[in-house]
Write an enzyme that holds these catalytic residues in place. Structure first.
Site, PDB file in Angstrom:
ATOM      1  N   HIS A 154       0.853  -1.201   0.000  1.00 47.89           N
ATOM      2  CA  HIS A 154       0.000   0.000   0.000  1.00 47.89           C
ATOM      3  C   HIS A 154       0.885   1.246   0.000  1.00 47.89           C
ATOM      4  O   HIS A 154       1.730   1.393  -0.874  1.00 47.89           O
ATOM      5  CB  HIS A 154      -0.938  -0.104   1.213  1.00 47.89           C
ATOM      6  CG  HIS A 154      -2.057   0.888   1.259  1.00 47.89           C
ATOM      7  ND1 HIS A 154      -2.437   1.682   0.237  1.00 47.89           N
ATOM      8  CD2 HIS A 154      -2.905   1.188   2.292  1.00 47.89           C
ATOM      9  CE1 HIS A 154      -3.468   2.434   0.603  1.00 47.89           C
ATOM     10  NE2 HIS A 154      -3.779   2.159   1.844  1.00 47.89           N
TER      11      HIS A 154
ATOM     12  N   HIS B 111      -2.181  -2.452  -9.544  1.00 44.55           N
ATOM     13  CA  HIS B 111      -3.178  -1.805  -8.681  1.00 44.55           C
ATOM     14  C   HIS B 111      -4.441  -2.659  -8.669  1.00 44.55           C
ATOM     15  O   HIS B 111      -4.797  -3.260  -9.687  1.00 44.55           O
ATOM     16  CB  HIS B 111      -3.518  -0.404  -9.216  1.00 44.55           C
ATOM     17  CG  HIS B 111      -4.167   0.475  -8.194  1.00 44.55           C
ATOM     18  ND1 HIS B 111      -5.510   0.425  -7.929  1.00 44.55           N
ATOM     19  CD2 HIS B 111      -3.636   1.391  -7.353  1.00 44.55           C
ATOM     20  CE1 HIS B 111      -5.793   1.293  -6.972  1.00 44.55           C
ATOM     21  NE2 HIS B 111      -4.678   1.893  -6.604  1.00 44.55           N
TER      22      HIS B 111
ATOM     23  N   ASP C  19       2.795   5.454  -6.629  1.00 43.17           N
ATOM     24  CA  ASP C  19       4.047   5.371  -5.853  1.00 43.17           C
ATOM     25  C   ASP C  19       5.296   5.275  -6.718  1.00 43.17           C
ATOM     26  O   ASP C  19       6.408   5.312  -6.198  1.00 43.17           O
ATOM     27  CB  ASP C  19       3.977   4.147  -4.928  1.00 43.17           C
ATOM     28  CG  ASP C  19       2.916   4.324  -3.866  1.00 43.17           C
ATOM     29  OD1 ASP C  19       2.000   3.494  -3.796  1.00 43.17           O
ATOM     30  OD2 ASP C  19       2.988   5.334  -3.147  1.00 43.17           O
TER      31      ASP C  19
HETATM   32  C1  SDX Z   1      -1.410   2.071  -3.324  1.00 41.68           C
HETATM   33  O1  SDX Z   1      -6.117   0.665  -3.269  1.00 41.68           O
HETATM   34  C2  SDX Z   1      -5.643   1.840  -3.493  1.00 41.68           C
HETATM   35  O2  SDX Z   1      -6.296   2.721  -3.993  1.00 41.68           O
HETATM   36  C3  SDX Z   1      -4.224   2.044  -3.048  1.00 41.68           C
HETATM   37  C4  SDX Z   1      -3.562   3.362  -3.459  1.00 41.68           C
HETATM   38  C5  SDX Z   1      -4.182   4.536  -2.740  1.00 41.68           C
HETATM   39  O3  SDX Z   1      -4.051   5.662  -3.242  1.00 41.68           O
HETATM   40  O4  SDX Z   1      -4.700   4.347  -1.603  1.00 41.68           O
HETATM   41  O5  SDX Z   1      -3.672   3.556  -4.851  1.00 41.68           O
HETATM   42  C6  SDX Z   1      -2.076   3.377  -3.084  1.00 41.68           C
HETATM   43  O6  SDX Z   1      -1.380   1.259  -2.440  1.00 41.68           O
HETATM   44  C7  SDX Z   1      -0.851   1.795  -4.699  1.00 41.68           C
HETATM   45  C8  SDX Z   1      -0.265   0.343  -4.813  1.00 41.68           C
HETATM   46  C9  SDX Z   1       1.163   0.389  -4.254  1.00 41.68           C
HETATM   47  N1  SDX Z   1       1.705  -0.995  -4.173  1.00 41.68           N
HETATM   48  C10 SDX Z   1       2.682  -1.396  -4.990  1.00 41.68           C
HETATM   49  O7  SDX Z   1       3.158  -0.722  -5.904  1.00 41.68           O
HETATM   50  C11 SDX Z   1       3.222  -2.775  -4.651  1.00 41.68           C
HETATM   51  C12 SDX Z   1       3.364  -3.611  -5.920  1.00 41.68           C
HETATM   52  N2  SDX Z   1       2.035  -3.946  -6.437  1.00 41.68           N
HETATM   53  C13 SDX Z   1       1.357  -5.043  -5.916  1.00 41.68           C
HETATM   54  O8  SDX Z   1       1.817  -5.791  -4.918  1.00 41.68           O
HETATM   55  C14 SDX Z   1      -0.067  -5.269  -6.404  1.00 41.68           C
HETATM   56  O9  SDX Z   1      -0.133  -4.872  -7.698  1.00 41.68           O
HETATM   57  C15 SDX Z   1      -1.141  -4.598  -5.585  1.00 41.68           C
HETATM   58  C16 SDX Z   1      -1.033  -4.968  -4.142  1.00 41.68           C
HETATM   59  C17 SDX Z   1      -1.027  -3.125  -5.722  1.00 41.68           C
HETATM   60  C18 SDX Z   1      -2.478  -5.057  -6.122  1.00 41.68           C
HETATM   61  O10 SDX Z   1      -2.592  -6.386  -5.840  1.00 41.68           O
HETATM   62  P1  SDX Z   1      -3.916  -7.214  -6.218  1.00 41.68           P
HETATM   63  O11 SDX Z   1      -4.971  -6.352  -6.777  1.00 41.68           O
HETATM   64  O12 SDX Z   1      -4.276  -8.084  -5.062  1.00 41.68           O
HETATM   65  O13 SDX Z   1      -3.444  -8.057  -7.422  1.00 41.68           O
HETATM   66  P2  SDX Z   1      -2.642  -9.424  -7.293  1.00 41.68           P
HETATM   67  O14 SDX Z   1      -1.605  -9.311  -6.226  1.00 41.68           O
HETATM   68  O15 SDX Z   1      -3.639 -10.533  -7.217  1.00 41.68           O
HETATM   69  O16 SDX Z   1      -1.896  -9.450  -8.703  1.00 41.68           O
HETATM   70  C19 SDX Z   1      -2.568  -9.911  -9.860  1.00 41.68           C
HETATM   71  C20 SDX Z   1      -1.489 -10.604 -10.673  1.00 41.68           C
HETATM   72  C21 SDX Z   1      -0.722 -11.655  -9.850  1.00 41.68           C
HETATM   73  O17 SDX Z   1      -0.271 -12.623 -10.774  1.00 41.68           O
HETATM   74  P3  SDX Z   1      -1.121 -14.048 -10.822  1.00 41.68           P
HETATM   75  O18 SDX Z   1      -1.159 -14.610  -9.423  1.00 41.68           O
HETATM   76  O19 SDX Z   1      -2.503 -13.684 -11.331  1.00 41.68           O
HETATM   77  O20 SDX Z   1      -0.336 -14.902 -11.789  1.00 41.68           O
HETATM   78  O21 SDX Z   1      -0.491  -9.638 -11.088  1.00 41.68           O
HETATM   79  C22 SDX Z   1       0.747  -9.957 -10.510  1.00 41.68           C
HETATM   80  C23 SDX Z   1       0.493 -10.914  -9.354  1.00 41.68           C
HETATM   81  O22 SDX Z   1       1.605 -11.781  -9.157  1.00 41.68           O
HETATM   82  N3  SDX Z   1       1.308  -8.704 -10.018  1.00 41.68           N
HETATM   83  C24 SDX Z   1       2.573  -8.320 -10.166  1.00 41.68           C
HETATM   84  C25 SDX Z   1       2.634  -7.049  -9.585  1.00 41.68           C
HETATM   85  N4  SDX Z   1       1.438  -6.701  -9.110  1.00 41.68           N
HETATM   86  C26 SDX Z   1       0.614  -7.731  -9.376  1.00 41.68           C
HETATM   87  N5  SDX Z   1       3.642  -8.936 -10.715  1.00 41.68           N
HETATM   88  C27 SDX Z   1       4.804  -8.248 -10.679  1.00 41.68           C
HETATM   89  N6  SDX Z   1       4.957  -7.008 -10.156  1.00 41.68           N
HETATM   90  C28 SDX Z   1       3.893  -6.381  -9.589  1.00 41.68           C
HETATM   91  N7  SDX Z   1       4.036  -5.164  -9.059  1.00 41.68           N
END
Ligand code: SDX
Length: 436
Positions: free
Chosen positions: A266, A307, A365
């Site tokens: 997050h 996201h 971010d």
């Molecule tokens: C914020 O919710 C909000 O609005 C939050 C926010 C706000 O203003 O409040 O926007 C702020 O928190 C932005 C997000 C910051 N986090 C990151 O940058 C961390 C990296 N990103 C992730 O960990 C991930 O993308 C999330 C947590 C942001 C979202 O996760 P989800 O929606 O639960 O999606 P997921 O983890 O199920 O991913 C879906 C797929 C997966 O692959 P499969 O299992 O389907 O094969 O995408 C892949 C994940 O492995 N994936 C990534 C990835 N993010 C998702 N693979 C590589 N790198 C990534 N960053």
């Protein structure tokens, strides 16, 4: 609410269940499943991927189109034409202020920026190298110890002054965390400076010099606060709503939001992005890290990418990237190596089939940390900056939840644990693997 209906039939259910369907002003329809409990069913949605926890009028996100509206105004327009405090007024009250209302709001916030002198003593309990988010969790929660006169959440005047105090004092507390880590004296707010100038002054000023704030840095800080102001029902805002639903005071609720924001999935991602870029170290290493991000057996993820809602560009990331270029140029920082790595990494990822298929784009971010580093803000303060900007969003949702009718949030579960069983004597119990 509309008269649409959903009909649910379940194997073994005596008769189909009719469920009301509601249509909002924008976005998907929602199915009201509250009646299912009376039919002996719960819905199941770990991570709340498909669950609307509330009705809200504050912020709307269209993840497919990369749209973010605050009370109907696109974030790009607010970033260009508004400022952070005007956007705070908009988020809190639902409309943009008149000139007179704006000046009055600025004046109110300005005169709440100081904190009780006792707060300074709280910092003595923290080592100089304590993480600022650890300090903020503790200090913000402790603010409720100073305002016994205005903690009745059912009193609108108490809610308003708590909102003003939190918006006004977060920059002061954030700067105190930074000064504590530097071993420098805390700087008092200066009422002659605007909100963001004041933050820069409290962060980088010293008692030895008169205020000397670089307007480029102040404008960048204001833009960063504005871009982080609110984002619908994200994890930390949902936490604030859940904490508030028990009737907890606003300072305790915001402290809960700060704690949730800290996670690297997050708000902690901005600090994690800088760590990642520094670990990549050189553009020649980018392909290796992109491969790691795609490797299911490697826990590494591209921080700042992906996201839950955006399956297109995060509009805040676009504005942040533009601000990044502006600030680094204005500060005369040419060819920042981390910015070069970030831009190359973004290009490679956006052309990569894995990221395209999974709709992973840069989020808010990805570029924010590069700007903050260029301004001189240390990495461990990045999420504090996010929390400072997001405080108004947390408070706006807390207030909306209370005025919409307080109902304690209490999700249910799918239980897969042990059924009822006999209690064995300790002497006869077998050992087991205490895995955790
Ligand atoms: C914020 O919710 C909000 O609005 C939050 C926010 C706000 O203003 O409040 O926007 C702020 O928190 C932005 C997000 C910051 N986090 C990151 O940058 C961390 C990296 N990103 C992730 O960990 C991930 O993308 C999330 C947590 C942001 C979202 O996760 P989800 O929606 O639960 O999606 P997921 O983890 O199920 O991913 C879906 C797929 C997966 O692959 P499969 O299992 O389907 O094969 O995408 C892949 C994940 O492995 N994936 C990534 C990835 N993010 C998702 N693979 C590589 N790198 C990534 N960053």
């Amino acid at each position: 609410m509309s008269e649409k209906k959903a009909i649910l039939t379940v194997d073994g259910m005596e008769s189909p269940q009719e469920l009301p369907v509601y249509t909002g002003s924008l976005g998907p329809d929602v199915i009201d499943v509250r009646q299912l409990t009376s039919r002996g069913y719960f819905t199941y949605d770990p991570g709340f991927v498909s669950t609307a926890s509330c009705e809200s009028k504050i912020t709307y996100i269209d993840g497919g189109k990369g749209v973010l509206l605050h009370r109907g105004y696109p974030i790009e327009v607010l970033a260009e034409k508004s400022d952070y405090l005007e956007s705070c007024y908009l988020l809190l009250h639902g409309e943009l202020p008149s000139q007179g209302q704006y000046q009055e709001f600025v004046n109110i916030i300005t005169h709440h920026t100081m904190v009780h002198e006792s707060i300074a003593r709280f910092f003595r309990g923290f080592h100089y190298d304590s993480h600022p988010m650890a300090m903020m969790c503790g200090i913000v929660g402790a603010l409720s110890a100073f305002y016994h006169d205005s903690l009745d959440i059912n009193d609108s005047e108490h809610r308003v002054i708590s909102a003003h105090r939190l918006i006004a004092k977060m920059p002061t507390l954030a700067a105190m965390c930074y000064k504590h880590s530097k071993g420098q004296p805390f700087m008092y707010p200066n009422n002659k400076l605007n909100y963001s100038e004041n933050f820069v002054h409290m962060m980088f000023g010293t008692p030895c010099n008169d205020p000397d704030v670089n307007p480029v840095i102040a404008r960048a800080i204001d833009r960063i606060f504005l871009l982080h102001a609110d984002h619908e029902q994200n994890a930390s805002t949902s936490t604030v709503r859940l904490a508030g639903s028990s009737g907890a005071n606003p300072f305790a609720c915001i402290a809960a939001g700060i704690a949730t924001l800290w996670g690297p999935a997050h708000g902690g991602a901005n600090e994690a992005v800088l760590n990642m870029l520094e670990e990549i170290g050189d553009e020649k290493n980018i392909d290796t890290y992109v491969a790691r991000a795609k490797d299911k057996d490697d826990p590494f993820r591209l921080m700042g990418f992906g996201h839950r809602v955006y399956k297109n560009f995060d509009p805040r990331a676009k504005v942040m990237k533009q601000t990044c270029d502006e600030v680094l140029n204005a500060l005369g920082i040419e060819n920042d190596p981390l910015l070069k790595i970030a831009k190359r990494l973004e290009k490679i990822a956006l052309e990569d089939e894995y990221f395209i298929a999974k709709k992973l784009y840069p989020n808010v971010d990805f570029y924010s940390g590069i700007i903050m580093k260029a301004i001189g803000i240390p990495k461990d303060m990045f999420t504090v900056m996010f929390a400072t900007g997001r405080t108004v969003g947390w408070i706006a949702h807390w207030h909306e939840m209370i005025t919409d009718g307080l109902k304690i949030g209490r999700p249910r579960q799918l239980y897969t644990g042990a059924p009822v069983r006999e209690f064995p004597d300790r002497a006869t119990r077998p050992s087991h693997n205490p895995s955790f």
